[in-house]
Design a protein around this motif. Structure first.
Motif, PDB file in Angstrom:
ATOM      1  N   ASP A  12       0.576  -0.863  -0.476  1.00  0.00           N
ATOM      2  CA  ASP A  12      -0.305   0.031   0.307  1.00  0.00           C
ATOM      3  C   ASP A  12       0.499   1.627  -0.040  1.00  0.00           C
ATOM      4  OD1 ASP A  12      -2.025  -1.665  -0.069  1.00  0.00           O
ATOM      5  OD2 ASP A  12      -2.780  -1.713   1.862  1.00  0.00           O
ATOM      6  N   ASN A  13       2.089   1.338   0.517  1.00  0.00           N
ATOM      7  CA  ASN A  13       2.792   2.253   0.633  1.00  0.00           C
ATOM      8  C   ASN A  13       3.522   2.532  -0.496  1.00  0.00           C
ATOM      9  OD1 ASN A  13       2.259   2.485   3.440  1.00  0.00           O
ATOM     10  ND2 ASN A  13       3.963   1.657   4.065  1.00  0.00           N
ATOM     11  N   ALA A  14       4.258   1.461  -1.009  1.00  0.00           N
ATOM     12  CA  ALA A  14       4.458   1.166  -2.705  1.00  0.00           C
ATOM     13  C   ALA A  14       3.254   1.724  -3.801  1.00  0.00           C
ATOM     14  CB  ALA A  14       5.060   0.295  -2.612  1.00  0.00           C
ATOM     15  N   ALA A  15       2.243   1.387  -3.648  1.00  0.00           N
ATOM     16  CA  ALA A  15       1.352   2.409  -4.344  1.00  0.00           C
ATOM     17  C   ALA A  15       1.229   3.526  -4.345  1.00  0.00           C
ATOM     18  CB  ALA A  15       0.138   1.474  -4.106  1.00  0.00           C
ATOM     19  N   LEU A  16       1.737   3.958  -2.806  1.00  0.00           N
ATOM     20  CA  LEU A  16       1.813   5.403  -2.754  1.00  0.00           C
ATOM     21  C   LEU A  16       2.443   6.554  -3.535  1.00  0.00           C
ATOM     22  CD1 LEU A  16      -0.715   7.719  -1.797  1.00  0.00           C
ATOM     23  CD2 LEU A  16       0.928   7.597  -0.058  1.00  0.00           C
ATOM     24  N   VAL A  17       3.883   5.374  -2.780  1.00  0.00           N
ATOM     25  CA  VAL A  17       5.242   6.099  -3.539  1.00  0.00           C
ATOM     26  C   VAL A  17       4.829   5.585  -5.545  1.00  0.00           C
ATOM     27  CG1 VAL A  17       7.645   5.880  -4.019  1.00  0.00           C
ATOM     28  CG2 VAL A  17       6.170   6.008  -1.942  1.00  0.00           C
ATOM     29  N   PHE A  18       4.788   5.266  -5.708  1.00  0.00           N
ATOM     30  CA  PHE A  18       4.148   5.222  -7.611  1.00  0.00           C
ATOM     31  C   PHE A  18       3.101   6.026  -8.170  1.00  0.00           C
ATOM     32  CE2 PHE A  18       1.936   3.020 -10.860  1.00  0.00           C
ATOM     33  CZ  PHE A  18       2.596   3.308 -12.263  1.00  0.00           C
ATOM     34  N   LYS A  19       2.190   6.654  -7.045  1.00  0.00           N
ATOM     35  CA  LYS A  19       1.672   7.570  -7.838  1.00  0.00           C
ATOM     36  C   LYS A  19       2.148   8.990  -7.946  1.00  0.00           C
ATOM     37  CE  LYS A  19      -2.477   9.908  -6.050  1.00  0.00           C
ATOM     38  NZ  LYS A  19      -3.403   9.855  -4.482  1.00  0.00           N
ATOM     39  N   LYS A  26       4.713   8.771 -10.793  1.00  0.00           N
ATOM     40  CA  LYS A  26       3.545   9.598 -11.785  1.00  0.00           C
ATOM     41  C   LYS A  26       3.551  10.489 -12.240  1.00  0.00           C
ATOM     42  CE  LYS A  26       0.038   6.421 -13.582  1.00  0.00           C
ATOM     43  NZ  LYS A  26      -0.984   6.212 -13.297  1.00  0.00           N
ATOM     44  N   ALA A  27       3.248  10.824 -11.437  1.00  0.00           N
ATOM     45  CA  ALA A  27       2.239  12.804 -10.909  1.00  0.00           C
ATOM     46  C   ALA A  27       4.036  13.375 -11.588  1.00  0.00           C
ATOM     47  CB  ALA A  27       2.481  13.163  -9.714  1.00  0.00           C
ATOM     48  N   ASP A  28       4.814  12.868 -11.425  1.00  0.00           N
ATOM     49  CA  ASP A  28       6.047  13.888 -10.828  1.00  0.00           C
ATOM     50  C   ASP A  28       7.474  13.551 -12.462  1.00  0.00           C
ATOM     51  OD1 ASP A  28       5.803  14.819  -9.265  1.00  0.00           O
ATOM     52  OD2 ASP A  28       7.359  13.615  -8.374  1.00  0.00           O
ATOM     53  N   GLY A  29       6.507  12.385 -13.129  1.00  0.00           N
ATOM     54  CA  GLY A  29       6.615  11.945 -14.580  1.00  0.00           C
ATOM     55  C   GLY A  29       8.034  11.548 -14.750  1.00  0.00           C
ATOM     56  N   PHE A  30       7.756  10.579 -13.577  1.00  0.00           N
ATOM     57  CA  PHE A  30       9.770   9.661 -13.118  1.00  0.00           C
ATOM     58  C   PHE A  30       9.218   8.409 -13.925  1.00  0.00           C
ATOM     59  CE2 PHE A  30      10.642  12.937  -9.765  1.00  0.00           C
ATOM     60  CZ  PHE A  30      11.965  12.903 -10.487  1.00  0.00           C
ATOM     61  N   VAL A  31      10.267   7.562 -14.454  1.00  0.00           N
ATOM     62  CA  VAL A  31      10.312   6.655 -14.997  1.00  0.00           C
ATOM     63  C   VAL A  31      11.798   5.342 -14.097  1.00  0.00           C
ATOM     64  CG1 VAL A  31       9.095   6.378 -17.186  1.00  0.00           C
ATOM     65  CG2 VAL A  31      11.842   6.874 -17.049  1.00  0.00           C
ATOM     66  N   LEU A  32      11.401   4.038 -13.912  1.00  0.00           N
ATOM     67  CA  LEU A  32      12.417   3.507 -12.727  1.00  0.00           C
ATOM     68  C   LEU A  32      13.346   2.814 -13.931  1.00  0.00           C
ATOM     69  CD1 LEU A  32       9.925   1.580 -10.345  1.00  0.00           C
ATOM     70  CD2 LEU A  32      11.444   3.800  -9.781  1.00  0.00           C
ATOM     71  N   GLU A  33      14.564   2.649 -13.120  1.00  0.00           N
ATOM     72  CA  GLU A  33      16.358   2.233 -13.267  1.00  0.00           C
ATOM     73  C   GLU A  33      15.055   0.977 -13.859  1.00  0.00           C
ATOM     74  OE1 GLU A  33      19.289   2.262 -11.215  1.00  0.00           O
ATOM     75  OE2 GLU A  33      19.183   4.578 -11.069  1.00  0.00           O
ATOM     76  N   ASN A  34      16.073   0.315 -15.572  1.00  0.00           N
ATOM     77  CA  ASN A  34      15.756  -0.558 -15.654  1.00  0.00           C
ATOM     78  C   ASN A  34      15.526  -2.165 -14.980  1.00  0.00           C
ATOM     79  OD1 ASN A  34      13.974  -1.117 -18.033  1.00  0.00           O
ATOM     80  ND2 ASN A  34      15.541  -0.866 -19.179  1.00  0.00           N
ATOM     81  N   SER A  35      16.987  -1.884 -13.779  1.00  0.00           N
ATOM     82  CA  SER A  35      17.668  -2.766 -12.368  1.00  0.00           C
ATOM     83  C   SER A  35      16.106  -2.956 -11.805  1.00  0.00           C
ATOM     84  CB  SER A  35      18.590  -2.798 -12.222  1.00  0.00           C
ATOM     85  OG  SER A  35      18.900  -1.408 -11.772  1.00  0.00           O
TER      86      SER A  35
END
Length: 549
Positions: free
Chosen positions: A120-127, A130-139
């Motif tokens: 649930d916390n991870a989902a909020l971080v992901f939200k 997304k709002a900041d327009g970032f993408v994760l590193e592939n690893s």
């Protein structure tokens, strides 16, 4: 402002001054002395329940930047091993200070929160990400997506994957096929083939950002073939070229094995014949062994032998699986002369028999009525320190029970009870139960039934039917009805034969009321299970010895 907050601000101010005095222009991300970060972490640690107050002053709003925040998150998460506190620091500074965190903070938090199960916390971080327009590193992406999938959070994993696919190319970070191929495999194991195929069609094939490779198609084709959906698998096979993918030997082997599994061996052989001509891919030992296995399952042993001779002609040597397949096939057709001959041929080329070899030979001898010869092979197998598997036990127990050699069969069950590496199944116990019930030895049958439960082996419909009929035959009607009630309570629906026999015996015993209750209870369960119930078959064990291809 509370006094402790004012003191914290003063400490932070002094630390900031020292940091500025130690600034070096070659460090592009700003001054971050280790002690300076530790002060902030210490404040967070001791005032974790009051972070909103701690960071409510304008001073922190002005001087806490994303790079310092990342260092704090990294220290709390890695050194203090407290992802929960790192998340609270992240969330508080985001909300109270409107701090836009750097991608490093998102990478670190998403991975650690998912690993710890704080989804649930991870989902909020992901939200926020997304709002900041970032993408994760592939690893990091691979770790997060596969971690979520392993935890059963498939929808969340898909959401992260598709976000990465949409923005990743713009950032120069293309999602590797390994990620969604692994997600496909996990979907098939956890949710079934249908959901995995839908994901492949709806997310991968229709996406302009994800590019399937041959492994992607192989995963889907393999899953469909395992559940008998060979025709559907061929549809994906025919579509591979339109996505720039080309079938490899794994693709063909999977399709050939799938065709043989559903009895379409001639079609499989035709695919093998066209394999080298169409795509320049020479068939290998797996290809030929799949077709040989298909012919063996149909009892067409002459054609199976011809395929083996053909593969040797083309310079492809049969392996242990090939020999085991043929030995098992000859045993199933009760041709033990040819089975032993193939066994000798196998040993002559340097292969040592394994548990599958011995189980196939034992099964063959049991089918031909040469049980003692099968028991000799059992002893030979043990002398070679080869541990029998579940099917080896089942073959011999079934054969001994049929010949009414119940004490020997019972001894094998005792040996099975001592094996912690084998998970027993009802079809192993049922023949012995049936034998003792027919012999009127219900006490021993009840002991065996209790042993099943102690080993975690749940009774199936056949087990319950054997016990009910056995108690009815001895006039133990109360015990029979108790077993019947237990059967219903576990959701195991009786068949008409069981109900008819039990009600008839109850009526003969003058228990008309109990007979009516049984009829009424069974009729309700039969109606609810009508669409899924299978036709009852006489008790017997017909085993196909598993031979891996």
């Amino acid at each position: 402002m509370p006094l402790w907050v004012q003191r914290a601000s003063n400490i932070f101010f002094i630390a900031r001054l020292h940091a500025q005095s130690s600034y070096h222009p070659s460090i592009s991300h700003g001054p971050q002395p280790v002690w300076f970060t530790k002060i902030v972490c210490l404040l967070c640690f001791h005032h974790s329940q009051n972070l909103d107050l701690l960071f409510s002053s304008d001073y922190f709003r002005q001087h806490l930047d994303p790079h310092i925040a990342f260092t704090v998150i990294h220290h709390i998460n890695n050194n203090l091993n407290n992802p929960g506190l790192a998340f609270r620091f992240f969330q508080c500074t985001r909300i109270s200070l409107n701090l836009v965190h750097c991608i490093g903070s998102f990478n670190l938090l998403l991975r650690s929160l998912c690993q710890m199960g704080f989804h649930d916390n991870a989902a909020l971080v992901f939200k926020y990400m997304k709002a900041d327009g970032f993408v994760l590193e592939n690893s990091i992406l691979e770790s997060v997506v596969l971690g979520l999938a392993n935890a059963g959070k498939f929808e969340f994993a898909k959401e992260i994957l598709m976000h990465q696919a949409e923005l990743g190319r713009e950032e120069g970070s293309v999602v590797r096929p390994f990620v969604y191929n692994s997600l496909l495999s996990l979907l098939m194991k956890r949710r079934g083939v249908d959901e995995a195929v839908d994901f492949f069609k709806d997310y991968v094939l229709r996406s302009e950002r994800l590019f399937p490779d041959t492994c992607s198609f192989n995963t889907v084709i393999r899953g469909l073939c395992r559940v008998g959906g060979v025709d559907k698998a061929f549809e994906f096979f025919n579509d591979m070229g339109s996505f720039g993918c080309f079938p490899d030997i794994v693709t063909y082997n999977t399709l050939i094995n799938g065709l043989c599994a559903v009895g379409q061996v001639d079609r499989a052989q035709g695919l093998l014949r066209n394999l080298e001509l169409q795509d320049g891919l020479p068939p290998d030992v797996v290809t030929y062994t799949s077709v040989i296995s298909g012919y063996c399952k149909l009892g067409r042993m002459d054609e199976a032998i011809n395929m083996m001779d053909e593969m040797i002609t083309y310079g492809i040597n049969p392996n242990l699986v090939t020999f085991n397949t043929l030995i098992n096939g000859f045993g199933k057709t009760r041709d033990m002369f040819s089975a032993i001959k193939m066994y000798g041929r196998m040993c002559a080329v340097g292969y040592h028999p394994d548990v599958v070899t011995f189980t196939s030979l034992i099964d063959g001898y049991c089918r031909t009525g040469e049980l003692d010869q099968g028991l000799k092979l059992w002893d030979e197998m043990n002398s070679r320190h080869l541990s029998p598997n579940l099917y080896t036990f089942s073959v011999l127990i079934n054969a001994l029970s049929k010949e009414n050699r119940l004490n020997e069969a019972r001894e094998l069950l005792r040996q099975l009870k001592l094996r912690d590496d084998i998970v027993p199944q009802p079809f192993v116990y049922n023949p012995v139960l049936d034998g003792f019930c027919k012999a009127g030895n219900l006490n021993e049958a009840n002991v065996i039934a209790a042993e099943m439960e102690s080993k975690g082996c749940c009774h199936d419909k056949i087990t319950f039917t054997i016990l009910i009929l056995g108690h009815c035959m001895k006039g133990r009607m109360f015990e029979a009805t108790a077993i019947f009630d237990k059967m219903l309570s576990l959701g195991c629906v009786p068949d008409d034969i069981t109900v008819s026999c039990l009600t008839s015996c109850l009526l003969k015993a003058g228990m008309a009321k109990e007979s009516y209750k049984v009829r009424l209870a069974s009729s309700k369960d039969l109606k609810t299970d009508l669409s899924s119930s299978k036709q009852s078959v006489p008790f017997k064990t017909s085993l196909d010895i598993p031979v891996a291809v």
